[in-house]
Design an enzyme around this catalytic site. Sequence first.
Site, PDB file in Angstrom:
ATOM      1  N   SER A 202       0.827  -1.205   0.000  1.00 34.32           N
ATOM      2  CA  SER A 202       0.000   0.000   0.000  1.00 34.32           C
ATOM      3  C   SER A 202       0.864   1.259   0.000  1.00 34.32           C
ATOM      4  O   SER A 202       1.963   1.276   0.547  1.00 34.32           O
ATOM      5  CB  SER A 202      -0.922  -0.002   1.225  1.00 34.32           C
ATOM      6  OG  SER A 202      -2.005   0.868   1.018  1.00 34.32           O
ATOM      7  N   GLY A 236      -2.632  -0.352  -3.948  1.00 32.91           N
ATOM      8  CA  GLY A 236      -1.320   0.217  -3.661  1.00 32.91           C
ATOM      9  C   GLY A 236      -1.095   1.585  -4.260  1.00 32.91           C
ATOM     10  O   GLY A 236      -0.077   2.224  -3.986  1.00 32.91           O
ATOM     11  N   GLU A 273      -7.474  -3.222  -7.847  1.00 29.81           N
ATOM     12  CA  GLU A 273      -8.235  -3.194  -6.579  1.00 29.81           C
ATOM     13  C   GLU A 273      -7.824  -1.991  -5.737  1.00 29.81           C
ATOM     14  O   GLU A 273      -7.290  -2.154  -4.631  1.00 29.81           O
ATOM     15  CB  GLU A 273      -7.941  -4.455  -5.756  1.00 29.81           C
ATOM     16  CG  GLU A 273      -8.229  -5.763  -6.408  1.00 29.81           C
ATOM     17  CD  GLU A 273      -7.573  -6.920  -5.642  1.00 29.81           C
ATOM     18  OE1 GLU A 273      -7.133  -6.738  -4.484  1.00 29.81           O
ATOM     19  OE2 GLU A 273      -7.484  -8.005  -6.212  1.00 29.81           O
ATOM     20  N   PRO A 274      -8.017  -0.770  -6.216  1.00 30.76           N
ATOM     21  CA  PRO A 274      -7.588   0.385  -5.418  1.00 30.76           C
ATOM     22  C   PRO A 274      -8.462   0.606  -4.196  1.00 30.76           C
ATOM     23  O   PRO A 274      -9.671   0.362  -4.233  1.00 30.76           O
ATOM     24  CB  PRO A 274      -7.759   1.546  -6.410  1.00 30.76           C
ATOM     25  CG  PRO A 274      -8.861   1.106  -7.309  1.00 30.76           C
ATOM     26  CD  PRO A 274      -8.698  -0.385  -7.464  1.00 30.76           C
ATOM     27  N   GLY A 275      -7.852   1.034  -3.123  1.00 30.53           N
ATOM     28  CA  GLY A 275      -8.584   1.468  -1.935  1.00 30.53           C
ATOM     29  C   GLY A 275      -8.238   2.915  -1.662  1.00 30.53           C
ATOM     30  O   GLY A 275      -8.979   3.844  -2.006  1.00 30.53           O
ATOM     31  N   ARG A 276      -7.048   3.114  -1.105  1.00 32.52           N
ATOM     32  CA  ARG A 276      -6.570   4.443  -0.699  1.00 32.52           C
ATOM     33  C   ARG A 276      -6.757   5.515  -1.786  1.00 32.52           C
ATOM     34  O   ARG A 276      -7.220   6.619  -1.513  1.00 32.52           O
ATOM     35  CB  ARG A 276      -5.083   4.310  -0.347  1.00 32.52           C
ATOM     36  CG  ARG A 276      -4.432   5.555   0.207  1.00 32.52           C
ATOM     37  CD  ARG A 276      -2.918   5.331   0.377  1.00 32.52           C
ATOM     38  NE  ARG A 276      -2.608   4.176   1.195  1.00 32.52           N
ATOM     39  CZ  ARG A 276      -2.565   4.179   2.520  1.00 32.52           C
ATOM     40  NH1 ARG A 276      -2.785   5.288   3.173  1.00 32.52           N
ATOM     41  NH2 ARG A 276      -2.292   3.060   3.194  1.00 32.52           N
ATOM     42  N   CYS A 343      -5.424   5.973  27.956  1.00 31.17           N
ATOM     43  CA  CYS A 343      -4.370   6.043  28.968  1.00 31.17           C
ATOM     44  C   CYS A 343      -3.103   5.310  28.527  1.00 31.17           C
ATOM     45  O   CYS A 343      -2.141   5.220  29.293  1.00 31.17           O
ATOM     46  CB  CYS A 343      -4.876   5.447  30.273  1.00 31.17           C
ATOM     47  SG  CYS A 343      -6.258   6.392  30.931  1.00 31.17           S
ATOM     48  N   TYR A 373      -8.482   3.909   5.588  1.00 32.25           N
ATOM     49  CA  TYR A 373      -7.921   3.287   6.796  1.00 32.25           C
ATOM     50  C   TYR A 373      -7.935   4.266   7.974  1.00 32.25           C
ATOM     51  O   TYR A 373      -6.982   4.331   8.745  1.00 32.25           O
ATOM     52  CB  TYR A 373      -6.493   2.774   6.535  1.00 32.25           C
ATOM     53  CG  TYR A 373      -6.410   1.893   5.296  1.00 32.25           C
ATOM     54  CD1 TYR A 373      -7.018   0.644   5.282  1.00 32.25           C
ATOM     55  CD2 TYR A 373      -5.773   2.333   4.136  1.00 32.25           C
ATOM     56  CE1 TYR A 373      -6.976  -0.155   4.142  1.00 32.25           C
ATOM     57  CE2 TYR A 373      -5.729   1.546   2.991  1.00 32.25           C
ATOM     58  CZ  TYR A 373      -6.331   0.304   3.010  1.00 32.25           C
ATOM     59  OH  TYR A 373      -6.295  -0.492   1.881  1.00 32.25           O
TER      60      TYR A 373
HETATM   61  C1  PLP Z   1      -6.138  -7.775  -1.486  1.00 37.69           C
HETATM   62  C2  PLP Z   1      -6.112  -6.287  -1.360  1.00 37.69           C
HETATM   63  N1  PLP Z   1      -6.527  -5.557  -2.411  1.00 37.69           N
HETATM   64  C3  PLP Z   1      -6.540  -4.205  -2.351  1.00 37.69           C
HETATM   65  C4  PLP Z   1      -6.140  -3.537  -1.222  1.00 37.69           C
HETATM   66  C5  PLP Z   1      -6.197  -2.035  -1.218  1.00 37.69           C
HETATM   67  O1  PLP Z   1      -4.919  -1.496  -1.171  1.00 37.69           O
HETATM   68  P1  PLP Z   1      -4.688   0.077  -1.277  1.00 37.69           P
HETATM   69  O2  PLP Z   1      -5.570   0.727  -0.274  1.00 37.69           O
HETATM   70  O3  PLP Z   1      -3.253   0.241  -0.971  1.00 37.69           O
HETATM   71  O4  PLP Z   1      -5.019   0.501  -2.666  1.00 37.69           O
HETATM   72  C6  PLP Z   1      -5.687  -4.257  -0.099  1.00 37.69           C
HETATM   73  C7  PLP Z   1      -5.216  -3.572   1.101  1.00 37.69           C
HETATM   74  O5  PLP Z   1      -4.750  -4.131   2.050  1.00 37.69           O
HETATM   75  C8  PLP Z   1      -5.672  -5.677  -0.177  1.00 37.69           C
HETATM   76  O6  PLP Z   1      -5.269  -6.421   0.857  1.00 37.69           O
END
Ligand code: PLP
Length: 401
Positions: A202, A236, A273-276, A343, A373
């Site tokens: 990532s 990533g 498979e983008p997330g971030r 704490c 995240y």
């Molecule tokens: C299998 C898989 N795909 C996609 C992602 C998303 O990654 P990113 O948020 O870096 O794009 C992750 C994140 O852990 C993952 O485990």
Amino acid sequence: MSHLRVRSAVSPVRRAFASFEAELPLVADLVAIERPEEPMHCLRPAVIADAARAFVAGFPGDTLYAVKCNPEPAVLRALWDGGVRHFDCASAGEVALVRTMFPDAHIAFMHPVKARGAIREALVRHGVRDFVFDDASELAKILAETGDAADLGLVVRLALPKGPAVLDLSGKFGASHDDAVALLRAARPRAARLGLSFHVGSQCLDPLAWRDAIQLAGEVIRAAGVPVDVLDVGGGFPVAYPDIDPPPLGAFFAEIEAAFEALDLPGTRLWAEPGRALVAAGGSVVVQVQMRRGSTLYVNDGVYGSLSDAGALGFRFPARLIRPEGRAPSEVLRPFAFFGPTCDSADAMHGPFLLPEDVAEGDWIELGQLGAYGACLRTGFNGFDRARLVEVRDGAALGSD
Ligand SMILES: Cc1ncc(COP(=O)(O)O)c(C=O)c1O
């Protein structure tokens, strides 16, 4: 509907405003009116939809949103508005959430190690057909639990060597070159769709990481000697933080396209498979300063809340002071560190976060680039389980392109 909430450890968030985009409030106005004493998560649906539109238009294949990154329904709606129709889910809960919201969405179950019941539930109740695996035992499990399901998609997750990404993902999942070859051959006769996937890690700032990974995937496909329908280049894709200015997304897409074309696999389709990259800029959290000790601020959110990446990982988020009344903040900026509300002395964020030198107890601070995240990692540790969710019309804190 509470079972659809993945944040079972915290009290449900409330949406203060959910109306037409133009009517959404600005963060600073909300703070002035509400004076929140609990963390306030601010979603920017238009920013998320724009990021989705840009990714879907630019990526030379299908864009699957990695739901784990932020499963908030308002986020999923904004992504759908931006053209995302494919979702990478990691659990039965995510599958159920996406299917409930979008009956027509394509869902892929991309966790390499799944409970048997989760496979059955995804298949039977939610129509999922695509499953990932990185081991012969998991392939056997998927085949056993899906029976003779028609149109099965089987995707082998390939291991990569440790690369340049800020968050390395190379240790936990992935089949070695030789194992991936054997898995592709074993799965081919049972798969209507056979795929090979990888994840470079990532927040990966180097487009060449994808070129190297695609070349490795090509070697595996050639060695397996079977047709592969899908090459999934994972997530990533990076975003900007105060100390990080990544190359534009187009540089990553160009590298991926060139490396893929060089493999000469005309029957193969690309997935990502983008997330971030889709949601980071679309979220922020407003915290309140509860005490100042020198250059350390005690604030009401921390590493057990939505600022987990600011802890051990040392992420710096863009910070801006919000002081609705009284003296105008100093124009001189100084570096500050934060302690969170629990704490635990590990609840510390070194930053540094640049803020006006006169920041004081009672001030609010908005921390940006937190749509990925962030809120989804909150826990109820020490009883700090309250937070609000609001939708706002502010732009992104930093450009991601
Ligand atoms: C299998 C898989 N795909 C996609 C992602 C998303 O990654 P990113 O948020 O870096 O794009 C992750 C994140 O852990 C993952 O485990």
